[in-house]
Design a protein around this motif. Structure first.
Motif, short mmCIF file in Angstrom:
data_model
loop_
_atom_site.label_atom_id
_atom_site.label_comp_id
_atom_site.label_asym_id
_atom_site.label_seq_id
_atom_site.Cartn_x
_atom_site.Cartn_y
_atom_site.Cartn_z
N ALA A 76 0.85 -1.19 0.00
CA ALA A 76 0.00 0.00 0.00
C ALA A 76 0.89 1.24 0.00
N LYS A 77 0.58 2.19 -0.88
CA LYS A 77 1.35 3.42 -0.99
C LYS A 77 0.41 4.62 -1.05
N SER A 78 0.83 5.70 -0.41
CA SER A 78 0.07 6.96 -0.44
C SER A 78 0.92 8.05 -1.04
N THR A 79 0.25 9.02 -1.65
CA THR A 79 0.96 10.19 -2.12
C THR A 79 0.12 11.43 -1.87
N GLU A 80 0.81 12.50 -1.52
CA GLU A 80 0.16 13.80 -1.36
C GLU A 80 0.37 14.67 -2.58
N ASP A 81 0.99 14.11 -3.61
CA ASP A 81 1.24 14.82 -4.87
C ASP A 81 0.24 14.36 -5.93
N LYS A 82 0.24 15.04 -7.08
CA LYS A 82 -0.63 14.64 -8.19
C LYS A 82 -0.28 13.25 -8.70
N ASN A 83 1.01 12.93 -8.66
CA ASN A 83 1.49 11.64 -9.14
C ASN A 83 2.28 10.95 -8.04
N LEU A 84 2.47 9.64 -8.20
CA LEU A 84 3.24 8.86 -7.23
C LEU A 84 4.66 8.70 -7.74
N SER A 85 5.62 9.13 -6.95
CA SER A 85 7.02 8.95 -7.32
C SER A 85 7.37 7.47 -7.24
N LEU A 86 7.96 6.95 -8.29
CA LEU A 86 8.33 5.53 -8.29
C LEU A 86 9.52 5.25 -7.38
N ALA A 87 10.13 6.30 -6.84
CA ALA A 87 11.16 6.09 -5.82
C ALA A 87 10.56 5.45 -4.57
N ASN A 88 9.23 5.58 -4.41
CA ASN A 88 8.54 4.97 -3.29
C ASN A 88 8.30 3.47 -3.47
N ILE A 89 8.47 2.99 -4.67
CA ILE A 89 8.31 1.56 -4.94
C ILE A 89 9.71 0.95 -5.01
N LYS A 90 9.98 0.06 -4.08
CA LYS A 90 11.33 -0.52 -3.95
C LYS A 90 11.45 -1.81 -4.76
N ASN A 91 12.67 -2.05 -5.26
CA ASN A 91 12.92 -3.26 -6.06
C ASN A 91 12.57 -4.53 -5.31
N HIS A 92 12.90 -4.59 -4.01
CA HIS A 92 12.61 -5.83 -3.27
C HIS A 92 11.10 -6.07 -3.16
N GLN A 93 10.29 -5.02 -3.20
CA GLN A 93 8.84 -5.19 -3.19
C GLN A 93 8.35 -5.75 -4.53
N ILE A 94 8.89 -5.22 -5.61
CA ILE A 94 8.54 -5.73 -6.95
C ILE A 94 8.96 -7.19 -7.08
N GLU A 95 10.17 -7.49 -6.64
CA GLU A 95 10.67 -8.87 -6.73
C GLU A 95 9.83 -9.83 -5.90
N TYR A 96 9.46 -9.41 -4.69
CA TYR A 96 8.66 -10.28 -3.83
C TYR A 96 7.29 -10.55 -4.44
N LEU A 97 6.61 -9.50 -4.91
CA LEU A 97 5.29 -9.70 -5.50
C LEU A 97 5.37 -10.51 -6.79
N SER A 98 6.46 -10.37 -7.53
CA SER A 98 6.66 -11.19 -8.73
C SER A 98 6.80 -12.66 -8.34
N LEU A 99 7.51 -12.94 -7.25
CA LEU A 99 7.63 -14.32 -6.76
C LEU A 99 6.28 -14.88 -6.33
N VAL A 100 5.50 -14.07 -5.64
CA VAL A 100 4.17 -14.51 -5.22
C VAL A 100 3.37 -14.94 -6.44
N GLU A 101 3.38 -14.11 -7.47
CA GLU A 101 2.66 -14.46 -8.71
C GLU A 101 3.22 -15.73 -9.34
N SER A 102 4.54 -15.86 -9.36
CA SER A 102 5.15 -17.03 -10.02
C SER A 102 4.78 -18.34 -9.32
N PHE A 103 4.42 -18.26 -8.03
CA PHE A 103 3.99 -19.45 -7.29
C PHE A 103 2.47 -19.60 -7.27
N GLY A 104 1.77 -18.80 -8.07
CA GLY A 104 0.33 -18.92 -8.18
C GLY A 104 -0.46 -18.11 -7.17
#
Length: 163
Positions: A76-104
């Protein structure tokens, strides 16, 4: 607003939602705690005093649980700006969620755009495709690619039917 409290509204709503789902026997979803190590412990006036805390390891994502017999995880991510900075999304979060998907499992993101006062759910597989070579995630793109979630019963952000 204090940076450390930036995501507290979203977190409070999701925690309330998770409790509602649990009480209704819909899903069991937990907030993941950080792995913290304390270097010093004292007892003063019959009270435990913890000193110098450090985070031992990176967390995975904010939430994990079970819905209809399937493992789910989301960030879950929040932003007080018009757009969400992708600096708030960390590589380890992307990798973990990708693993979750890969295991169904079920993997997704919930974003709160404070200016627009909108909550948006985006499936992880969809988010991976739209953030390539970008520095920010626009509200409009999130709206196109995701699902706008509505607050229903007091304090409940009903996301379970969209995963």
């Amino acid at each position: 607003m204090n940076v450390k409290n930036k995501g507290m509204l979203l977190e409070s709503i999701i925690n309330s939602t998770n409790l509602f789902y649990f009480n209704q026997k819909v899903a069991m979803i937990h907030k993941k705690n950080l792995d913290v190590q304390f270097k010093g412990v004292d007892i003063k006036n019959h009270k435990l005093v913890l000193k110098e805390a450090t985070i031992k390891s990176k967390s995975t994502v904010d939430y994990y649980g079970i819905y209809k017999g399937k493992f789910l995880a989301f960030e879950a991510k929040s932003t007080e700006d018009k757009n969400l900075s992708l600096a708030n999304i960390k590589n380890h979060q992307i990798e973990y969620l990708s693993l979750v998907e890969s295991f169904g499992g079920i993997a997704f993101w919930i974003f709160y755009f404070k200016i627009q006062n909108k909550f948006i759910l985006i499936k992880h597989s969809d988010l991976k495709n739209i953030i390539k070579n970008k520095k920010t995630l626009s509200f409009d793109l999130c709206k196109e690619q995701g699902i706008i979630l509505e607050l229903s019963f007091p304090g409940v952000l009903d996301f379970i039917n969209y995963i």
